[in-house]
Design an enzyme around this catalytic site. Structure first.
Site, short mmCIF file in Angstrom:
data_model
loop_
_atom_site.label_atom_id
_atom_site.label_comp_id
_atom_site.label_asym_id
_atom_site.label_seq_id
_atom_site.Cartn_x
_atom_site.Cartn_y
_atom_site.Cartn_z
CB SER A 14 -0.94 -0.01 1.16
OG SER A 14 -0.26 0.19 2.44
CG ASN A 15 3.64 2.64 2.84
OD1 ASN A 15 3.35 4.06 3.33
ND2 ASN A 15 3.51 1.71 3.80
CG LEU A 91 8.35 -8.29 6.16
CD1 LEU A 91 7.42 -9.44 6.23
CD2 LEU A 91 8.29 -7.26 7.17
CG LEU A 93 19.82 -7.28 7.72
CD1 LEU A 93 19.26 -6.13 8.56
CD2 LEU A 93 20.65 -8.12 8.29
CG ASN A 108 12.39 0.44 6.30
OD1 ASN A 108 11.46 -0.21 5.49
ND2 ASN A 108 12.42 0.11 7.62
CG HIS A 110 9.58 0.99 12.12
ND1 HIS A 110 9.69 -0.37 11.99
CD2 HIS A 110 9.24 1.11 13.58
CE1 HIS A 110 9.78 -0.96 13.09
NE2 HIS A 110 9.50 -0.14 14.20
CD GLU A 180 3.20 2.96 7.87
OE1 GLU A 180 3.72 2.54 6.92
OE2 GLU A 180 2.91 2.30 8.71
C1 GRF Z 1 3.98 -0.55 6.57
O1 GRF Z 1 3.24 -0.56 8.09
C2 GRF Z 1 5.49 -0.08 6.86
O2 GRF Z 1 5.65 0.63 7.99
C3 GRF Z 1 6.06 -1.44 7.32
O3 GRF Z 1 5.49 -2.23 6.64
C4 GRF Z 1 4.25 -1.92 6.23
C5 GRF Z 1 4.01 -2.14 4.95
O4 GRF Z 1 2.64 -1.91 4.61
N1 GRF Z 1 7.56 -1.50 7.23
P1 GRF Z 1 2.32 -1.95 3.04
O5 GRF Z 1 2.83 -3.30 2.41
O6 GRF Z 1 2.93 -0.83 2.42
O7 GRF Z 1 0.96 -2.04 2.77
#
Ligand code: GRF
Length: 232
Positions: A14-15, A91, A93, A108, A110, A180
């Protein structure tokens, strides 16, 4: 010439979508998302890329050595001429050689206010559960440069989000995720513009307030966020 950007995602993306949607609203931005990489073959992020006509690539990580993954990653990134990387729900490293090659050119996001509630194993609902268990009254996303450890690199931007009485981890996660989607595309735009102009993208210092004070993007985020939360 626009700066080719890569997005790494393991899940829903979604980001990634927020970055693509924001990019579409910009007038001649000097960057574009050129490539989406996932360690999960069935990641929704890969389907989103496909729908937007963006090259996507499944890059398996499980069971491989870090050196092997690094070599393949660097090969893919260099053949697409990638100049900036945004991790969006990725997810794994990042191998040290890739970190070194993209030092201060990889960020990144978070879903908590680092340095609290970060590090290995702190992802997804675990982050929001830990925030609630701590009794913290504030949480919110952090964007940081990527270094060799999970969630540790220099902070670029943060946005505070209230923890409300009665929140469960899902309600909190949803509230943070909305922020976000406002914050990350603007930070990616800000940093990519600096790189496209050949400037060193420096972190905002101190994070949050300086982000607001120093940039139009910060003011826009503040406006959208307060509009988004009015009457919520
Ligand atoms: C988000 O909450 C981000 O902060 C974290 O993983 C999630 C990813 O969500 N790192 P999406 O895949 O962008 O919906």
């Amino acid at each position: 010439m626009s700066l080719p950007v890569a997005v790494f995602a393991s899940g829903s993306g979604s980001n990634l979508q927020a970055i693509l949607d924001h990019h579409a609203t910009l007038d001649a931005p000097p960057w574009r998302v050129q490539l989406v990489i996932s360690d999960q073959e069935d990641a929704r992020a890969l389907r989103r890329a496909h729908r937007s006509g963006i090259r996507s690539r499944f890059l398996p990580v499980a069971g491989r050595s870090s050196g092997d993954v690094a070599a393949e990653t660097l090969d893919i990134l260099s053949s697409a001429d990638i100049g900036f990387i945004a991790l969006a729900g990725y997810l794994r490293l990042i191998p040290a050689d890739v970190v070194e090659a993209f030092r201060e050119r990889m960020v990144n996001i978070h879903p908590a206010l680092l340095p609290a509630f970060g590090g290995k194993g702190m992802y997804g609902m675990r982050v929001h559960e830990a925030v609630l268990a701590s009794g913290a009254r504030l949480t919110g996303p952090t964007v940081h440069f990527v270094d060799e450890e999970y969630d540790r690199g220099p902070i670029v931007a943060q946005w505070p989000v209230s923890v409300r009485a009665g929140d469960d981890p899902h309600a909190l996660a949803a509230r943070v995720l909305r922020v976000e989607h406002l914050l990350y595309p603007r930070v990616v735009d800000h940093l990519s513009r600096a790189l496209a102009r050949g400037r060193r993208p420096t972190p905002f210092s101190p994070p949050g307030t300086a982000f607001l004070a120093k940039s139009q993007a910060g003011a826009d985020v503040a406006r959208s966020i307060s509009a988004g939360f009015t009457g919520d």
